[in-house]
Design an enzyme around this catalytic site. Structure first.
Site, short mmCIF file in Angstrom:
data_model
loop_
_atom_site.label_atom_id
_atom_site.label_comp_id
_atom_site.label_asym_id
_atom_site.label_seq_id
_atom_site.Cartn_x
_atom_site.Cartn_y
_atom_site.Cartn_z
N LYS A 34 -24.89 -17.15 34.88
CA LYS A 34 -25.35 -15.72 34.96
C LYS A 34 -26.74 -15.69 34.79
CE LYS A 34 -21.46 -13.85 32.60
NZ LYS A 34 -20.97 -12.78 31.38
N LYS B 280 -28.30 -15.50 32.23
CA LYS B 280 -28.78 -14.51 31.16
C LYS B 280 -28.90 -15.26 29.88
CE LYS B 280 -25.85 -10.23 32.08
NZ LYS B 280 -24.47 -9.69 31.36
N1 C2G Z 1 -20.38 -2.10 30.55
C1 C2G Z 1 -19.88 -0.71 30.52
N2 C2G Z 1 -20.95 0.21 30.62
C2 C2G Z 1 -22.44 -0.33 30.22
C3 C2G Z 1 -22.66 -1.60 30.25
C4 C2G Z 1 -21.27 -2.40 30.27
O1 C2G Z 1 -18.71 -0.11 30.91
N3 C2G Z 1 -23.36 0.60 30.01
C5 C2G Z 1 -19.10 -2.85 30.57
C6 C2G Z 1 -19.27 -3.81 31.90
O2 C2G Z 1 -18.90 -3.30 33.15
C7 C2G Z 1 -18.35 -4.88 31.37
C8 C2G Z 1 -18.22 -4.82 29.90
O3 C2G Z 1 -18.70 -3.73 29.64
O4 C2G Z 1 -16.74 -4.63 31.78
C9 C2G Z 1 -19.35 -6.08 29.34
O5 C2G Z 1 -20.58 -6.01 30.05
P1 C2G Z 1 -21.50 -7.13 30.20
O6 C2G Z 1 -21.66 -7.92 28.69
O7 C2G Z 1 -22.71 -6.72 30.90
O8 C2G Z 1 -20.46 -7.98 30.92
P2 C2G Z 1 -21.04 -8.96 32.45
O9 C2G Z 1 -22.34 -9.73 32.16
O10 C2G Z 1 -20.78 -8.07 33.46
O11 C2G Z 1 -19.84 -9.93 32.34
O12 C2G Z 1 -16.51 -12.71 34.24
C10 C2G Z 1 -16.89 -11.25 34.02
C11 C2G Z 1 -18.21 -11.49 33.47
O13 C2G Z 1 -18.23 -12.18 32.16
C12 C2G Z 1 -18.68 -9.83 33.16
#
Ligand code: C2G
Length: 130
Positions: free
Chosen positions: A45, A47
């Site tokens: 990612k 990240k």
């Molecule tokens: N999320 C949300 N609202 C936000 C930020 C995040 O609803 N303002 C949700 C994202 O949609 C996700 C969860 O919180 O369902 C975790 O977000 P992230 O840590 O950014 O996850 P991500 O990097 O998208 O990883 O295999 C799938 C990935 O691991 C998802």
């Protein structure tokens, strides 16, 4: 017992994440959260997390809606996770809309609206500009 699973990085844990986890838990009785490992985040990612996997795991485990935390190490593990944990519902934010429809052969797939105004990127930007 209805089991729900979701995946994410959950770095700089904020109320948008908690909103998602609360709604995910409301879809069943048992919520599994697969947290991206530091290696997965960096290699897949691009990240760089502020908190390590162990610290993020500790934080997410402390959330009342969460029943089990497991590591997310590959994109491909979702199919085996759903089988192994006998998951009924896969949930994730709608920023991933459609991306995991292949799981519909195994379980219900739900994309929930994100909490629009908050993100880790925004937090970092705001702190940088203070
Ligand atoms: N999320 C949300 N609202 C936000 C930020 C995040 O609803 N303002 C949700 C994202 O949609 C996700 C969860 O919180 O369902 C975790 O977000 P992230 O840590 O950014 O996850 P991500 O990097 O998208 O990883 O295999 C799938 C990935 O691991 C998802």
């Amino acid at each position: 017992m209805k089991k729900v699973i979701t995946y994410g990085t959950f770095d700089l844990l904020h109320y948008g994440h908690v909103n998602l986890l609360q709604r995910a838990k409301a879809l069943g009785d048992y919520l599994i959260v697969a947290i991206s490992t530091d290696e997965f985040n960096w290699n897949m990612k691009q990240k760089k997390c502020y908190f390590s996997y162990e610290e993020r795991k500790r934080l997410v485990e402390a959330i009342r809606y969460v029943d089990l935390v497991i590591p997310e190490e590959t994109w491909e593990q979702k199919k085996t996770d759903v089988e192994e944990f006998k998951v009924d519902t896969f949930v994730i934010g709608d920023d991933w809309e459609g991306k995991f429809d292949f799981l519909k052969e195994q379980c219900e797939v739900v994309y929930l609206p994100r909490t629009p105004e908050i993100s880790t990127t925004q937090i970092k930007k705001d702190l940088h500009n203070k």
